[in-house]
Design a protein around this motif. Structure first.
Motif, short mmCIF file in Angstrom:
data_model
loop_
_atom_site.label_atom_id
_atom_site.label_comp_id
_atom_site.label_asym_id
_atom_site.label_seq_id
_atom_site.Cartn_x
_atom_site.Cartn_y
_atom_site.Cartn_z
N GLU A 197 -0.18 7.59 6.75
CA GLU A 197 -0.50 6.55 7.62
C GLU A 197 -0.96 5.18 6.60
O GLU A 197 -0.37 4.16 6.64
CB GLU A 197 -1.78 6.87 8.32
N ARG A 198 -1.36 5.66 5.28
CA ARG A 198 -1.72 4.58 4.39
C ARG A 198 -0.27 4.00 3.65
O ARG A 198 -0.17 2.85 3.54
CB ARG A 198 -2.49 5.21 3.12
N LEU A 199 0.82 4.70 3.80
CA LEU A 199 2.08 4.53 3.33
C LEU A 199 2.61 3.49 4.28
O LEU A 199 3.08 2.29 3.96
CB LEU A 199 2.90 5.68 3.09
N ALA A 200 2.40 3.90 5.42
CA ALA A 200 3.01 2.84 6.72
C ALA A 200 2.14 1.88 6.73
O ALA A 200 3.02 0.66 6.55
CB ALA A 200 2.81 3.69 8.00
N VAL A 201 0.89 1.68 6.58
CA VAL A 201 0.09 0.17 6.46
C VAL A 201 0.52 -0.32 5.29
O VAL A 201 0.82 -1.61 5.43
CB VAL A 201 -1.35 0.84 6.39
N GLU A 202 0.59 0.21 4.01
CA GLU A 202 1.15 -0.53 3.02
C GLU A 202 2.33 -1.37 2.95
O GLU A 202 2.69 -2.55 2.64
CB GLU A 202 0.78 0.20 1.69
N ARG A 203 3.27 -0.58 3.53
CA ARG A 203 4.43 -0.95 3.67
C ARG A 203 4.62 -2.03 4.80
O ARG A 203 5.44 -3.10 4.64
CB ARG A 203 5.72 0.16 4.10
N LYS A 213 2.25 -4.15 5.52
CA LYS A 213 1.74 -5.33 4.96
C LYS A 213 2.53 -6.17 3.97
O LYS A 213 2.54 -7.28 3.93
CB LYS A 213 0.31 -4.97 4.16
N ALA A 214 3.32 -5.49 3.21
CA ALA A 214 4.00 -5.75 2.34
C ALA A 214 5.40 -6.41 2.82
O ALA A 214 5.86 -7.49 2.55
CB ALA A 214 4.81 -4.71 1.04
N GLU A 255 -2.46 -9.40 5.49
CA GLU A 255 -3.53 -8.74 5.16
C GLU A 255 -3.96 -7.47 5.54
O GLU A 255 -4.58 -6.50 4.77
CB GLU A 255 -4.83 -9.96 5.05
N HIS A 256 -3.72 -7.49 6.75
CA HIS A 256 -4.27 -5.96 7.46
C HIS A 256 -2.92 -5.49 8.42
O HIS A 256 -2.43 -6.34 9.08
CB HIS A 256 -5.43 -6.16 8.31
N ALA A 257 -2.72 -4.09 8.45
CA ALA A 257 -1.76 -3.78 9.77
C ALA A 257 -2.54 -2.54 10.15
O ALA A 257 -2.90 -1.77 9.65
CB ALA A 257 -0.34 -3.33 8.79
N ASN A 258 -2.25 -2.49 11.68
CA ASN A 258 -2.77 -1.37 12.25
C ASN A 258 -1.38 -0.70 13.06
O ASN A 258 -0.84 -1.36 13.65
CB ASN A 258 -3.83 -1.61 13.59
N VAL A 259 -1.03 0.42 12.54
CA VAL A 259 0.17 1.22 12.89
C VAL A 259 0.26 2.17 13.97
O VAL A 259 0.78 2.93 14.30
CB VAL A 259 0.87 1.70 11.66
N GLN A 260 -0.99 2.16 14.50
CA GLN A 260 -1.36 3.47 15.40
C GLN A 260 -1.05 2.93 16.87
O GLN A 260 -0.93 3.92 17.67
CB GLN A 260 -3.15 3.73 15.41
N ALA A 272 6.81 4.36 9.09
CA ALA A 272 6.80 3.94 7.33
C ALA A 272 8.18 4.04 6.93
O ALA A 272 8.83 3.39 6.20
CB ALA A 272 5.87 5.23 6.63
N VAL A 273 8.99 5.01 7.50
CA VAL A 273 10.46 5.12 7.31
C VAL A 273 11.24 3.84 7.64
O VAL A 273 11.94 3.05 6.59
CB VAL A 273 11.37 6.21 7.94
N ALA A 274 11.03 3.22 8.73
CA ALA A 274 11.58 1.92 9.30
C ALA A 274 11.16 0.99 8.55
O ALA A 274 12.02 -0.07 8.00
CB ALA A 274 11.16 1.85 10.77
N PHE A 275 9.99 0.89 7.94
CA PHE A 275 9.67 -0.38 7.16
C PHE A 275 10.06 -0.21 5.87
O PHE A 275 10.51 -1.31 5.24
CB PHE A 275 7.76 -0.24 7.09
N GLY A 276 10.23 0.80 5.41
CA GLY A 276 11.01 1.02 3.96
C GLY A 276 12.54 0.56 4.22
O GLY A 276 13.03 -0.26 3.33
N GLU A 277 12.98 0.87 5.29
CA GLU A 277 14.54 0.49 5.40
C GLU A 277 14.45 -1.11 5.50
O GLU A 277 15.52 -1.67 5.19
CB GLU A 277 15.00 1.20 6.70
N ALA A 278 13.47 -1.81 6.27
CA ALA A 278 13.62 -3.08 6.70
C ALA A 278 13.53 -3.89 5.63
O ALA A 278 13.51 -5.18 5.39
CB ALA A 278 12.55 -3.37 7.86
N ALA A 279 12.93 -3.20 4.50
CA ALA A 279 12.55 -4.04 3.14
C ALA A 279 13.82 -4.20 2.55
O ALA A 279 13.76 -4.76 1.17
CB ALA A 279 11.50 -3.28 2.39
N THR A 280 14.91 -3.70 2.55
CA THR A 280 16.19 -3.55 1.85
C THR A 280 16.93 -4.85 2.11
O THR A 280 16.78 -5.58 3.17
CB THR A 280 17.06 -2.14 2.12
#
Length: 409
Positions: free
Chosen positions: A79-85, A87-88, A93-98, A275-283
């Motif tokens: 969950e922390r990984l999803a939140v940090e991704r 936010k970035a 400043e804050h993200a709730n992914v629940q 979290a996976v989708a946020f990582g993909e969207a950052a590309t």
């Protein structure tokens, strides 16, 4: 198709062949028709893998470091990984992914900022507002005093003068900007200005454009809104779910509005998929994709107009198009059914300043399949033919099947 191996594996077929056949049938439907519903997309194999991961077994009420169940060490990291991704990706400043859905995210935003009976200004439902923007059939319309603003009768664009006038006269506790059927960019700076003038919170419901925002193909509401509500599917191409972005000063209120006020245990497998989708969207590849989504939507809108449909606002800035098929002799509901028979899957929606239904369609899914402007012109031709001549549906259906087969999802 990304789900081929999972559905054709021995485990599901042995355990429940009836359901396995249904899922394979859905696989075939998606692969042989064109998915033009603006809120749908195709997730990646990695997102699907996370959805089917062992985190589906984990109960994790609460937040990382403060769970109500044991054994959450790995869930906390996910969950922390999803939140940090998140936010970035969005500069928040804050993200709730629940949040379980976009509607759940909006409910939590209202719970964090409002009390029952408060006045809220939002786009009226006849002009593209969502159910959570004051429908009497929804919690929003039952718990809050919603005032609807509209769009200009001639241009179809949001009537900013009306927004300002209503804000000054009704003094809302919150202003909501966002829509499910408005094809143009929202002027977030204008809404921030009006909210500040009347002392209101600004809530951006960015369920539709948030994926474009991630890819730099649409302006971001994050610098302007107190709270941004969004979905993680649609253009963002993640799992079905919701997300809330806000500043640090509202973080605790938002989190408590999600859990424990409106939801129970987090769906950890979905959060991992987010979290996976946020990582993909950052590309860079995703940025290219989102710009192609918009280019395809503009090409499709222009081609639909050439086929004789009336495209609201004269076009689109986003992935979304709304159009009136009346010049071709059909209303929106009839058109949707006729197009479905031809393998063209889309929605109908209210048309501003009319007692009619139009068509709502989008280009996110077909762009994921690799289609470009040339294919959009072909799709518009299919739509025009199917609407002008109901008997042509079987013939158009075969052409649709051939096009879909050339671009497997």
């Amino acid at each position: 198709m990304t789900v081929t191996h999972a559905l054709e594996g021995d485990v599901l077929r042995r355990q429940d062949p009836e359901l396995a056949d249904l899922l394979l049938g859905e696989r075939e439907r998606q692969a042989s028709t064109l998915q033009l519903i603006a809120a749908e997309n195709f997730t990646s194999p990695a997102v699907l893998a996370a959805l089917g991961s062992p985190l589906a077994n984990k109960y994790a009420e609460g937040y990382p470091g403060a769970r109500h169940h044991g054994g959450c060490e790995i869930a906390d990291v996910a969950e922390r990984l999803a939140v940090e991704r998140a936010k970035a990706l969005f500069g928040a400043e804050h993200a709730n992914v629940q949040a379980h859905s976009g509607s759940s995210a909006v409910l939590a935003a209202y719970a964090a900022l409002l009390r029952p009976g408060d006045t809220v200004l939002a786009l009226g439902l006849p002009y593209g507002g969502h159910l959570t923007h004051g429908s009497p059939a929804n919690f929003s319309g039952r718990w809050f005093d919603f005032v609807g603003y509209g769009v200009d009768a001639e241009s179809g664009l949001i009537d900013h003068d009306q927004v300002r006038t209503l804000a000054r006269t009704r003094r809302p506790k919150a202003i909501v900007c966002g829509s499910i059927a408005y094809p143009r960019h929202i002027d977030y700076a204008f809404f921030r200005e009006v909210a500040d003038e009347v002392g209101a919170y600004l809530i951006a419901d960015a369920a539709h454009p948030i994926g474009l925002v991630a890819g730099g193909a649409a302006p971001s509401p994050v610098p302007y809104a107190d709270v941004v509500c969004a979905t993680t599917h649609k253009v963002l191409r993640g799992p079905r779910g919701g997300m809330i972005l806000c500043g640090a000063e509202l973080a605790e209120r938002v989190d408590r509005a999600v859990f424990p006020f409106t939801q129970g245990g987090a769906q950890m497998h979905t959060i991992a998929a987010k979290a996976v989708a946020f990582g993909e969207a950052a590309t860079e590849a995703f940025a290219v994709y989102t710009h192609q989504v918009v280019a395809n939507a503009r090409a499709l809108a222009a081609a639909l107009a050439a086929e004789g449909l009336v495209v609201t606002t004269g076009g689109t800035d986003t992935h979304l198009i709304t159009a009136d098929p009346a010049p071709l002799g059909v209303d929106g509901r009839t058109a949707r059914g006729r197009l479905a028979a031809a393998g063209l899957v889309m929605d109908c929606c209210a048309l501003p300043h009319a007692d009619l239904r139009g068509l709502r369609l989008g280009t996110a899914a077909v762009t994921t399949q690799g289609m470009r402007e040339a294919e959009m012109i072909r799709i518009a031709a299919f739509i025009g033919q199917a609407l002008r001549d109901e008997a042509s549906a079987p013939r158009v259906r075969e052409q649709v099947r051939d096009l879909a087969g050339a671009f497997p999802p």
